[in-house]
Motif scaffolding. Structure first.
Motif, PDB file in Angstrom:
ATOM      1  N   TRP A 135       0.744  -1.252  -0.012  1.00  0.00           N
ATOM      2  CA  TRP A 135       0.021   0.146  -0.121  1.00  0.00           C
ATOM      3  C   TRP A 135       0.806   1.357   0.029  1.00  0.00           C
ATOM      4  O   TRP A 135       1.918   1.299   0.302  1.00  0.00           O
ATOM      5  CB  TRP A 135      -0.956   0.035   1.251  1.00  0.00           C
ATOM      6  N   TYR A 174      -3.115   3.604   0.744  1.00  0.00           N
ATOM      7  CA  TYR A 174      -3.980   3.302  -0.534  1.00  0.00           C
ATOM      8  C   TYR A 174      -3.388   1.830  -1.202  1.00  0.00           C
ATOM      9  O   TYR A 174      -2.029   1.774  -1.222  1.00  0.00           O
ATOM     10  CB  TYR A 174      -4.023   4.501  -1.346  1.00  0.00           C
ATOM     11  N   SER A 189      -5.769  -1.874  -6.905  1.00  0.00           N
ATOM     12  CA  SER A 189      -5.808  -3.061  -7.345  1.00  0.00           C
ATOM     13  C   SER A 189      -5.273  -3.691  -8.798  1.00  0.00           C
ATOM     14  O   SER A 189      -4.919  -2.750  -9.693  1.00  0.00           O
ATOM     15  CB  SER A 189      -7.427  -3.636  -7.514  1.00  0.00           C
ATOM     16  N   SER A 240     -16.235  -4.395  -5.882  1.00  0.00           N
ATOM     17  CA  SER A 240     -14.921  -3.528  -5.398  1.00  0.00           C
ATOM     18  C   SER A 240     -15.154  -3.211  -3.990  1.00  0.00           C
ATOM     19  O   SER A 240     -14.221  -3.040  -3.116  1.00  0.00           O
ATOM     20  CB  SER A 240     -14.988  -2.412  -6.228  1.00  0.00           C
ATOM     21  N   GLU A 241     -16.389  -2.624  -3.651  1.00  0.00           N
ATOM     22  CA  GLU A 241     -16.783  -2.169  -2.333  1.00  0.00           C
ATOM     23  C   GLU A 241     -16.531  -3.277  -1.124  1.00  0.00           C
ATOM     24  O   GLU A 241     -16.035  -2.966  -0.412  1.00  0.00           O
ATOM     25  CB  GLU A 241     -17.902  -1.469  -2.183  1.00  0.00           C
ATOM     26  N   CYS A 255     -12.712  -4.202  -0.697  1.00  0.00           N
ATOM     27  CA  CYS A 255     -12.236  -3.126   0.182  1.00  0.00           C
ATOM     28  C   CYS A 255     -12.618  -3.401   1.724  1.00  0.00           C
ATOM     29  O   CYS A 255     -11.509  -3.467   2.497  1.00  0.00           O
ATOM     30  CB  CYS A 255     -12.408  -1.741  -0.302  1.00  0.00           C
ATOM     31  N   SER A 295     -10.789  -1.772   4.900  1.00  0.00           N
ATOM     32  CA  SER A 295     -10.653  -0.245   4.424  1.00  0.00           C
ATOM     33  C   SER A 295     -12.163  -0.076   3.898  1.00  0.00           C
ATOM     34  O   SER A 295     -13.001  -0.779   4.148  1.00  0.00           O
ATOM     35  CB  SER A 295      -9.542  -0.506   3.371  1.00  0.00           C
ATOM     36  N   GLN A 296     -12.132   0.694   2.694  1.00  0.00           N
ATOM     37  CA  GLN A 296     -13.264   1.267   1.964  1.00  0.00           C
ATOM     38  C   GLN A 296     -12.669   1.817   0.536  1.00  0.00           C
ATOM     39  O   GLN A 296     -11.569   1.904   0.432  1.00  0.00           O
ATOM     40  CB  GLN A 296     -13.881   2.174   2.808  1.00  0.00           C
ATOM     41  N   LEU A 297     -13.754   1.824  -0.228  1.00  0.00           N
ATOM     42  CA  LEU A 297     -13.192   2.494  -1.614  1.00  0.00           C
ATOM     43  C   LEU A 297     -12.895   3.986  -1.338  1.00  0.00           C
ATOM     44  O   LEU A 297     -13.714   4.550  -0.209  1.00  0.00           O
ATOM     45  CB  LEU A 297     -14.549   2.351  -2.369  1.00  0.00           C
ATOM     46  N   ARG A 299      -9.755  -0.791  -8.852  1.00  0.00           N
ATOM     47  CA  ARG A 299     -10.385  -0.021  -7.633  1.00  0.00           C
ATOM     48  C   ARG A 299      -9.170   0.543  -6.868  1.00  0.00           C
ATOM     49  O   ARG A 299      -8.113   0.045  -6.994  1.00  0.00           O
ATOM     50  CB  ARG A 299     -11.461  -0.974  -6.660  1.00  0.00           C
ATOM     51  N   CYS A 342      -8.576   1.267  -2.807  1.00  0.00           N
ATOM     52  CA  CYS A 342      -8.779   0.860  -1.241  1.00  0.00           C
ATOM     53  C   CYS A 342      -8.205   1.841  -0.528  1.00  0.00           C
ATOM     54  O   CYS A 342      -6.931   2.317  -0.777  1.00  0.00           O
ATOM     55  CB  CYS A 342      -8.801  -0.157  -0.998  1.00  0.00           C
ATOM     56  N   GLN A 385      -7.488   3.076   3.749  1.00  0.00           N
ATOM     57  CA  GLN A 385      -7.593   2.881   5.122  1.00  0.00           C
ATOM     58  C   GLN A 385      -6.788   3.871   6.021  1.00  0.00           C
ATOM     59  O   GLN A 385      -5.770   4.513   5.358  1.00  0.00           O
ATOM     60  CB  GLN A 385      -7.362   1.483   5.457  1.00  0.00           C
TER      61      GLN A 385
END
Length: 223
Positions: free
Chosen positions: A87, A95, A98, A107-108, A111, A116-118, A214, A216, A218
């Protein structure tokens, strides 16, 4: 003269004493083998989460390897900022871009499954960082799209995955975008090859079932 009763013919069973020794040897071997196996499993589970003595070890175990920076971010009282290996860190976030493609919902979920999240984009500086990072990953002249955490497919209104209202965030749509809102309800960073000079206005709305890469995001781990 040799006592005939003391002889043991080839077909005669071994004395009880010899049989006891044989079983004892088998049990010793099994116990030793189990001990070796237990030690091997312990090493496999523990070693990936260990760092050298000058690195922190109190990290979430969703990832086996972490990269830590000893520089202390402004306003924090801790000595390490850490991101999972692979990351990239920018300010207070990590970040991940992918290498495979999925639709927006997948994708959501992907992540989220990594804790994590998009990505939710908050500033020009973050947008510029992500665009340049995306260009590093693009190895051809063809366009590439990376899903971000912005969609309108649930209620027809654009909203970020962290529930922050759309109007309260900076936006970086391409000229003429978003369009076809009746169908294209998910947002992606659109990179036109690794020589694309654009930096800011490069968001595109796409069909949510489209397969895209995507990003991601966090928060960094502060230790």
């Amino acid at each position: 003269m040799m006592d005939h009763q003391s002889r043991v013919s080839p077909g005669t069973a071994a004395p009880a004493e010899e049989r006891s020794c044989s079983w004892l040897n088998i049990w010793v071997f099994l116990i030793f083998a189990l001990a070796i196996k237990a030690a091997f499993v312990t090493i496999c589970l523990v070693v990936p989460f260990c760092h050298s003595t000058d690195q922190p070890t109190a990290l979430q175990q969703q990832f086996s390897e972490w990269k830590c920076d000893s520089a202390v971010p402004q306003g924090t009282a801790r000595g390490w900022t850490c991101c999972p290996n692979g990351w990239r860190r920018f300010q207070r976030s990590c970040y991940f871009l992918s290498l495979d493609t999925m639709n927006w919902t997948e994708s959501e979920q992907n992540c989220t499954g990594m804790g994590s999240q998009l990505v939710v984009i908050n500033s020009k500086e973050e947008q510029e960082f992500l665009f340049n990072l995306a260009k590093e990953k693009v190895t051809s002249i063809y366009e590439t799209k990376y899903y971000i955490g912005l969609s309108a497919y649930k209620n027809g209104q654009w909203q970020w995955v962290d529930q922050t209202p759309y109007e309260n965030r900076a936006t970086f749509w391409k000229p003429g975008e978003p369009n076809l809102l009746f169908a294209e309800k998910c947002a992606a960073i659109h990179v036109k090859g690794n020589t694309d000079p654009n930096t800011y206005s490069n968001w595109n709305n796409v069909l949510c079932i489209a397969s895209c890469y995507r990003i991601c995001e966090q928060a960094v781990k502060l230790l």
